[in-house]
Design an enzyme around this catalytic site. Sequence first.
Site, short mmCIF file in Angstrom:
data_model
loop_
_atom_site.label_atom_id
_atom_site.label_comp_id
_atom_site.label_asym_id
_atom_site.label_seq_id
_atom_site.Cartn_x
_atom_site.Cartn_y
_atom_site.Cartn_z
N ASP A 97 0.87 -1.18 0.00
CA ASP A 97 0.00 0.00 0.00
C ASP A 97 0.92 1.24 0.00
O ASP A 97 1.38 1.65 -1.06
CB ASP A 97 -0.89 -0.09 1.24
CG ASP A 97 -1.95 1.00 1.30
OD1 ASP A 97 -2.12 1.72 0.32
OD2 ASP A 97 -2.60 1.13 2.35
N LYS A 125 -1.08 -1.56 -4.62
CA LYS A 125 -1.99 -0.40 -4.63
C LYS A 125 -1.12 0.84 -4.79
O LYS A 125 -0.75 1.49 -3.81
CB LYS A 125 -2.76 -0.36 -3.30
CG LYS A 125 -3.99 0.52 -3.33
CD LYS A 125 -4.44 0.85 -1.93
CE LYS A 125 -5.18 -0.27 -1.23
NZ LYS A 125 -5.58 0.13 0.15
N ASP A 132 -7.65 -8.37 5.89
CA ASP A 132 -8.69 -8.11 6.87
C ASP A 132 -9.08 -6.65 6.95
O ASP A 132 -8.37 -5.76 6.48
CB ASP A 132 -8.19 -8.50 8.27
CG ASP A 132 -7.20 -7.46 8.82
OD1 ASP A 132 -6.20 -7.20 8.12
OD2 ASP A 132 -7.45 -6.91 9.90
#
Length: 294
Positions: free
Chosen positions: A218, A246, A274
Amino acid sequence: MAPPRGQPQSATVRFAHESEEEFARILDFYGVIWEYEPRTFPLEEKDGRLALAFTPDFYLPDLDLYVELTTLKQKLVTEKHRKVRLLQERYPDVQIKLLNRSDYLSLLAKYGFGPFSELEVAGIHEVLISAAELERRVKELGAEISRDYKDREPLLIGVLRGAACFMSDLMRHISLPLTTDYMAISSYDGEQGEVQIVKDLEEPLAGRDVIIVADIVDTGMTLSWLLETLRLRNPASLKVCALLDKPARRLPKVPIDYCGFVVPDKFVVGYGLDFRQKFRNLPFIAALKHGPPR
Ligand code: IMP
Ligand code: MG
């Protein structure tokens, strides 16, 4: 011919599209008997010759119902609607249902062949990567790693907990002798503080061909820290295999040698990932309706 009840039919049929295969698996999961493209209906003749025909995707004998999936190209949908209308005019006794993309996605999210409570369904916005797509891509990554590390014995390091599903599927598609180990780290929280090792590796890295197996890159802060930390242990080589990339929120430049999928700037869950420890057991990658505040 359909195999006997209790045996997944989806394993024995060649489908034209992944969405069809997935739909078949949902039917299998619910024990619904189906046939794939069993019948072609002539729709129009010109000069005594067949000009238009229609082969619906599925037939469900228990419901005496044909199902046509329209999850693919939106521009084909209009044509399908026309064919369904023609079919109903010409064969008024035949029952057919068109399933569009949103019908299909909510069905997938609802029944996604995993344990799923009503509450969880409500939190899912859309399925971004289906179970079939994950399976296909993880297989490709395994083959690629097998080629690149030929005659070597890589050490795969799974980063807990997010990489659990990816790691266990990936290793089974690597056709080389290999070693696995796992590491748990506290996520980078954006503060000055260092990432903490919650559970360290048991394997020594010196002289080994190490591949970090991660769920998602990320901001890249965690991976950047991990690469620095593991490099100090003198591996012969150090590569990164991440299921998801991402790039929208990337801070430091980090190398991703093997990447499963690039995802948009949305908070994603499932297949190990999650949101507050929930959703890891979804068999697909989905975007949350309300992601965490940023
Ligand atoms: P990074 O340091 O910002 O690259 O992210 C590190 C960790 O945050 C990842 O390994 C994930 O466990 C978690 N993470 C980041 N983005 C997401 C997401 O969209 N869904 C779930 N977990 C995420
Ligand atoms: Mg997490």
